[in-house]
Design an enzyme around this catalytic site. Structure first.
Site, mmCIF file in Angstrom:
data_model
loop_
_atom_site.group_PDB
_atom_site.id
_atom_site.type_symbol
_atom_site.label_atom_id
_atom_site.label_comp_id
_atom_site.label_asym_id
_atom_site.label_seq_id
_atom_site.Cartn_x
_atom_site.Cartn_y
_atom_site.Cartn_z
ATOM 1 N N CYS A 255 -5.257 -6.944 0.319
ATOM 2 C CA CYS A 255 -3.856 -7.300 0.032
ATOM 3 C C CYS A 255 -3.088 -7.768 1.274
ATOM 4 C CB CYS A 255 -3.145 -6.134 -0.648
ATOM 5 S SG CYS A 255 -2.923 -4.654 0.379
ATOM 6 N N HIS A 303 0.249 -1.065 -0.536
ATOM 7 C CA HIS A 303 -0.072 -2.349 -1.168
ATOM 8 C C HIS A 303 1.054 -3.338 -0.913
ATOM 9 C CE1 HIS A 303 -2.404 -4.907 -3.834
ATOM 10 N NE2 HIS A 303 -1.296 -5.242 -4.460
ATOM 11 N N HIS A 315 -1.068 -11.696 -5.261
ATOM 12 C CA HIS A 315 -1.618 -10.598 -4.462
ATOM 13 C C HIS A 315 -3.117 -10.463 -4.682
ATOM 14 C CE1 HIS A 315 -1.719 -7.118 -7.625
ATOM 15 N NE2 HIS A 315 -1.831 -8.281 -8.232
#
Length: 341
Positions: A255, A303, A315
């Site tokens: 990520c 994240h 993402h």
């Protein structure tokens, strides 16, 4: 923008509670629902994500420490060369004094009966004494520099070793969590896997629905900057590439590897990990966010996704999934940061 419209849809989908035999050792006599399995898999991948951030942080520190060690090694080499030259000069002066019977040539000239020779000799003696004092001072300073360089290099080596151990521990934890999640998925039948994927999508859409229904999008009208557009273009060009923990492209990403490389492509270097992006980049109110901003997720900032506009992000989700577009509110939002403020 049909995909965006779908992401922002407000239809609430319910999650069925059909029971399945649990691949995660349920309580004896009680089967766990597939929804319970989904939550357990999410938990395992979340913990793997936290460990991945720790691994990436240790990797970044190791790179910086290695670079510092190289610089120190170069400084030590230069310092040693300088020290050798100074010692050579000191040795030459000592040998010259020895050959003159222990009396410098300038002192011998001072004993001359010729007044001019005496004055010249006195001047050279003062110059020689000053030069000798300067050389000895420089010699001492160079030796002290070398001592400090060696001490710093030793400290950096210790830090490098500590980070190596931290990386190894994080790597072990990542593999353990991912293997546990994959093991759970491997024990499901094909129809259960399909249903599991649908449950994931439904859970994400349910959260997105609640977020959009709050009216948050009404206030979001920010326009992307030039660099923001470049970052978005880079990130969306990676759609379809697989998530791989620790990866920074070009064939796969995690990520924060995706977001950091996207902004690097836009000419703006940002921290490598989602946690450091949260710590170091300027925080922005959600109502003021614009395409290119980064949305940080979960209380532990484990994240990150890049805001695209219209309530969507791009993402790299987790192992087993590809870079994709999803709803910005489909996960727990911690906050928003801006790389190009």
């Amino acid at each position: 923008m049909a995909g965006m419209a779908l992401i922002c849809a407000v239809a609430v989908l319910t999650t069925p509670g059909t029971a399945f035999a649990s691949p995660a050792e349920p309580t004896p006599g009680k089967a766990r629902s597939l929804e319970d399995v989904r939550k357990e898999i999410d938990r395992l991948y979340h913990e793997a994500g936290v460990a991945t951030d720790a691994y990436n942080a240790a990797e970044e520190k190791s790179k910086k420490q290695s670079e510092q060690i190289v610089k120190l090694a170069r400084s030590i080499t230069k310092g040693q060369q300088k020290l050798d030259k100074l010692k050579s000069r000191a040795g030459a002066a000592a040998r010259a004094q020895y050959r003159s019977g222990g009396m410098p040539s300038e002192a011998q000239l001072m004993l001359s009966d010729d007044p001019q020779d005496f004055l010249d000799g006195a001047g050279r003696m003062r110059q020689g004494a000053k030069a000798t004092k300067g050389m000895l001072t420089e010699l001492g300073r160079t030796q002290e520099d070398l001592r400090i360089y060696a001490k710093d290099a030793t400290a950096q080596w210790k830090k490098l070793e500590a980070n190596r151990k931290a990386k190894a521990a994080s790597k072990k934890k990542i593999k353990k969590k991912i293997e546990a999640a994959e093991d759970m998925e491997s024990k499901l039948e094909k129809k259960e896997l399909e249903r599991l994927r649908k449950l994931e999508e439904e859970a994400a859409l349910k959260k997105q629905t609640a977020w959009v229904s709050s009216g948050v999008l009404k206030d979001i009208k920010g326009k992307a900057t030039g660099k923001g557009k470049k970052a978005v273009e880079f990130a969306t060009a990676q759609i379809g590439k697989p998530y791989v923990w620790g990866a920074e492209g070009p064939s796969s990403y995690d990520c924060s590897g995706l977001t950091s490389q996207a902004w690097a492509a836009a000419g703006r270097g940002i921290p490598r990990t989602s946690q450091e992006q949260w710590k170091q980049l300027p925080h922005i109110d959600i109502k003021n966010m614009r395409p290119g901003d980064l949305i940080i997720y979960h209380q532990d900032a484990s994240h990150v996704g890049m805001y695209l506009g219209d309530g969507a992000i791009v993402h790299a989700p987790r192992p087993g999934r590809d870079v994709t577009i999803t709803g910005a509110g489909s996960m727990q939002i911690l906050g928003v940061v801006r790389p190009d403020k």
